[in-house]
Design a protein around this motif. Structure first.
Motif, short mmCIF file in Angstrom:
data_model
loop_
_atom_site.label_atom_id
_atom_site.label_comp_id
_atom_site.label_asym_id
_atom_site.label_seq_id
_atom_site.Cartn_x
_atom_site.Cartn_y
_atom_site.Cartn_z
N THR A 318 -5.88 -4.13 -9.80
CA THR A 318 -5.09 -4.78 -8.89
C THR A 318 -4.71 -6.20 -9.60
OG1 THR A 318 -6.88 -6.31 -7.68
CG2 THR A 318 -6.11 -4.29 -6.60
N THR A 319 -5.45 -6.79 -10.53
CA THR A 319 -4.92 -7.68 -11.37
C THR A 319 -3.88 -7.19 -12.38
OG1 THR A 319 -7.00 -8.98 -11.32
CG2 THR A 319 -5.57 -9.46 -13.05
N GLY A 320 -3.85 -6.01 -12.68
CA GLY A 320 -2.84 -5.57 -13.56
C GLY A 320 -1.73 -5.30 -12.84
N LEU A 321 -1.87 -4.67 -11.84
CA LEU A 321 -0.63 -4.38 -11.05
C LEU A 321 0.03 -5.75 -10.56
CD1 LEU A 321 -1.97 -1.61 -8.60
CD2 LEU A 321 -0.29 -1.37 -10.37
N ASN A 322 -0.72 -6.58 -10.45
CA ASN A 322 -0.05 -8.00 -9.76
C ASN A 322 0.77 -8.70 -11.14
OD1 ASN A 322 -1.01 -7.76 -7.34
ND2 ASN A 322 -2.85 -9.11 -7.61
N ASP A 323 0.07 -8.53 -12.31
CA ASP A 323 0.67 -9.03 -13.46
C ASP A 323 1.81 -8.27 -13.89
OD1 ASP A 323 -1.20 -10.81 -13.78
OD2 ASP A 323 -2.39 -9.77 -15.45
N LEU A 324 1.96 -7.07 -13.58
CA LEU A 324 3.05 -6.11 -13.88
C LEU A 324 3.89 -6.47 -12.92
CD1 LEU A 324 4.46 -3.87 -15.28
CD2 LEU A 324 3.42 -2.09 -13.84
N HIS A 325 3.85 -6.74 -11.65
CA HIS A 325 4.96 -7.18 -10.66
C HIS A 325 5.64 -8.31 -11.19
CE1 HIS A 325 6.11 -9.34 -6.98
NE2 HIS A 325 6.96 -8.51 -7.00
N LYS A 326 4.83 -9.55 -11.76
CA LYS A 326 5.41 -10.54 -11.79
C LYS A 326 6.20 -10.50 -13.06
CE LYS A 326 1.18 -13.29 -10.33
NZ LYS A 326 0.15 -14.21 -11.03
N ARG A 327 5.79 -9.75 -14.12
CA ARG A 327 6.57 -9.36 -15.38
C ARG A 327 7.80 -8.81 -14.94
NH1 ARG A 327 1.91 -7.19 -17.59
NH2 ARG A 327 3.20 -5.25 -17.90
N THR A 328 8.09 -8.06 -14.03
CA THR A 328 9.17 -7.12 -13.89
C THR A 328 10.10 -7.46 -12.38
OG1 THR A 328 8.06 -5.41 -12.56
CG2 THR A 328 7.97 -5.16 -15.05
N GLY A 329 9.33 -8.14 -11.63
CA GLY A 329 10.10 -8.30 -10.36
C GLY A 329 10.41 -7.28 -9.38
N ALA A 330 9.73 -6.07 -9.69
CA ALA A 330 9.94 -4.79 -8.94
C ALA A 330 9.92 -4.89 -7.67
CB ALA A 330 8.82 -3.57 -9.52
N ASP A 331 10.40 -4.26 -6.82
CA ASP A 331 10.36 -4.25 -5.34
C ASP A 331 9.51 -3.56 -4.96
OD1 ASP A 331 12.96 -6.31 -4.71
OD2 ASP A 331 13.83 -4.52 -5.97
N GLU A 332 8.79 -2.53 -5.58
CA GLU A 332 8.07 -1.57 -5.13
C GLU A 332 7.07 -0.97 -6.27
OE1 GLU A 332 8.01 2.93 -2.81
OE2 GLU A 332 9.70 1.37 -2.33
N LEU A 333 5.95 -0.83 -6.19
CA LEU A 333 5.20 -0.29 -7.29
C LEU A 333 4.80 1.26 -6.66
CD1 LEU A 333 2.67 -3.36 -8.23
CD2 LEU A 333 4.91 -2.45 -9.35
N MET A 334 5.00 2.12 -7.58
CA MET A 334 4.86 3.58 -7.40
C MET A 334 3.79 4.16 -8.44
SD MET A 334 7.29 6.92 -6.69
CE MET A 334 8.03 6.28 -5.30
N ILE A 335 2.42 4.22 -7.82
CA ILE A 335 1.26 4.46 -8.70
C ILE A 335 1.24 5.96 -8.78
CG2 ILE A 335 -1.13 4.12 -8.80
CD1 ILE A 335 -0.69 1.88 -6.76
N THR A 336 0.87 6.43 -10.14
CA THR A 336 0.46 7.58 -10.30
C THR A 336 -0.76 7.65 -11.18
OG1 THR A 336 1.35 9.80 -11.51
CG2 THR A 336 1.82 7.57 -12.53
N ALA A 337 -1.64 8.73 -11.01
CA ALA A 337 -2.77 8.82 -11.48
C ALA A 337 -2.99 10.25 -12.30
CB ALA A 337 -4.08 8.46 -10.91
N ASN A 338 -2.19 10.43 -13.19
CA ASN A 338 -2.22 11.98 -13.74
C ASN A 338 -3.41 12.30 -14.76
OD1 ASN A 338 -1.05 14.40 -14.53
ND2 ASN A 338 0.12 13.62 -16.23
N ILE A 339 -4.45 12.35 -14.00
CA ILE A 339 -5.91 12.47 -14.60
C ILE A 339 -6.45 13.95 -14.25
CG2 ILE A 339 -6.24 10.14 -14.96
CD1 ILE A 339 -7.80 10.20 -12.56
N PRO A 340 -7.41 14.30 -14.93
CA PRO A 340 -7.71 15.66 -14.59
C PRO A 340 -8.81 15.71 -13.31
CG PRO A 340 -9.11 14.78 -16.29
CD PRO A 340 -8.01 13.96 -16.18
N GLY A 341 -9.41 14.62 -13.10
CA GLY A 341 -10.34 14.76 -11.84
C GLY A 341 -9.74 14.55 -10.53
N GLY A 342 -9.59 15.53 -9.68
CA GLY A 342 -8.92 15.46 -8.38
C GLY A 342 -9.65 14.57 -7.53
N ASP A 343 -10.94 14.67 -7.40
CA ASP A 343 -11.65 13.61 -6.87
C ASP A 343 -11.68 12.16 -6.98
OD1 ASP A 343 -12.48 15.74 -5.07
OD2 ASP A 343 -14.45 16.00 -6.08
N VAL A 344 -11.69 11.85 -8.38
CA VAL A 344 -11.22 10.92 -8.83
C VAL A 344 -10.14 10.07 -8.58
CG1 VAL A 344 -11.50 9.34 -11.20
CG2 VAL A 344 -12.92 11.04 -10.91
#
Length: 362
Positions: A318-344
């Motif tokens: 959440t700290t990383g997402l908040n910092d990214l929002h501050k740097r970019t001024g994005a109106d929406e954050l679309m999170i992707t987790a392209n990792i092997p673990g479905g449960d994770v």
């Protein structure tokens, strides 16, 4: 303004949070499992206050099962009831505009007021596969014709070709033409069109047309701020939007144990190394990645790639997402987790929702 473009931030999130899913297929798993996990994530996202759930078009990649976004979205519509669903995106040069208008008109009829049509101009694959999709040996033709194709698609969606146009008597069905038939009723919704991009071309075009814009920060982070600046500088108000609206895709993985996140992220990076070197395959496991001997070139790539992946504990993410929002001024954050673990992956979205105190709905 089209319904559903501007989301409302929930809990302590700085802006609306959404999900981009690639139907990742890991070693030892099937496409059925990947698509089932996608349904689980969509249902969790709906219950936990995420604004939208998008799927991306990719081809000839064993580790990605999202080659047919419209088919996947129809399945997701049957398993959800409120969350917005869309493409992030459909690669317009791969398809006839009329076909896309029909597909997304059908989706809109299935899930009224919940469908987004995100469009990209990249092939979503390698050159030979793109040629097989487009039935042409010249890969650049589709991208160069993108503005014309986009105009054609929007006219099919709105059913408003001018008099005398060769397509003036052709109608995308389901669509507005049904309202003009005897006894017809106009649908109150039409899927809003978004432009996707990883450089300045679509940013400028989206701005000039007054369309919402989604930037692929998760694989083109160095271009994020310049592209968003260009989009905002180019923006001209339209019937769809009175001011710019920009979402950015961001890779993020939250786990209770940060070592688990690091293992998942390393595995995903190894999968990307193989893809970028012409050896696409199933997403490797963390164990495969831990046992792999990385060359100096591979290590440099992974360090650069993972530098843009926000991962760790929920608080770190959440700290990383908040910092990214501050740097970019994005109106929406679309999170992707392209990792092997479905449960994770599923648990990661739940942990992010908890960390931001997103509301739980039933």
């Amino acid at each position: 303004m089209a319904d559903g473009i501007r989301g409302r931030a929930q809990g302590t999130a700085p802006v609306p949070l959404s999900v981009l899913d690639l139907a990742t297929v890991g070693t030892g798993h099937t496409a059925t499992e990947a698509l089932t996990t996608g349904v689980d994530i969509a249902r969790l996202a709906e219950a936990r206050g995420f604004h939208r759930f998008w799927v991306a078009e990719h081809h000839s990649m064993p580790g990605v099962a999202s080659s047919s976004p419209a088919v996947i979205l129809a399945h997701l519509a049957a398993h959800t009831s409120r969350i917005r669903l869309g493409s992030g995106g459909v690669m317009l040069p791969n398809h006839a505009p009329l076909v896309i208008a029909e597909q997304f008109g059908t989706l809109e009829a299935m899930a009224p007021g919940r469908i987004d049509l995100g469009l990209g101009r990249a092939p979503g694959t390698d050159g030979p596969t793109a040629a097989a999709l487009r039935r042409t040996a010249t890969l650049g033709e589709g991208a160069d014709d993108f503005p014309q194709q986009l105009t054609e698609l929007i006219r099919f969606l709105d059913d408003d070709f001018p008099d005398g146009h060769p397509y003036g008597r052709i109608h995308a069905v389901p669509g507005p033409v049904q309202a003009t038939a005897p006894g017809g009723v106009q649908s109150p919704h039409r899927p809003p069109v978004w432009l996707l991009g990883s450089s300045g071309f679509s940013a400028r075009l989206a701005g000039l047309l007054g369309l919402p814009f989604a930037f692929a920060h998760h694989f083109s982070a160095q271009n994020t701020v310049p592209a968003l600046d260009l989009y905002r500088e180019s923006f001209s108000p339209s019937p769809l939007l009175d001011r710019p609206y920009a979402a950015i895709g961001v890779s993020a993985v939250a786990t209770e144990d940060p070592e688990v996140a690091r293992g998942q992220v390393l595995a995903a990076a190894l999968g990307m190394v193989r893809l970028r070197t012409g050896r696409p395959g199933l997403m490797p496991t963390p164990e495969e990645a831990a046992a792999h001997t990385f060359s100096a070139m591979e290590r440099d790539f992974i360090d650069s790639w993972n530098g843009n992946v926000i991962h760790g504990t929920p608080d770190e993410v959440t700290t990383g997402l908040n910092d990214l929002h501050k740097r970019t001024g994005a109106d929406e954050l679309m999170i992707t987790a392209n990792i092997p673990g479905g449960d994770v992956r599923l648990n990661s979205y739940a942990l992010i929702a908890d960390a931001y105190e997103l509301p739980t709905t039933t």
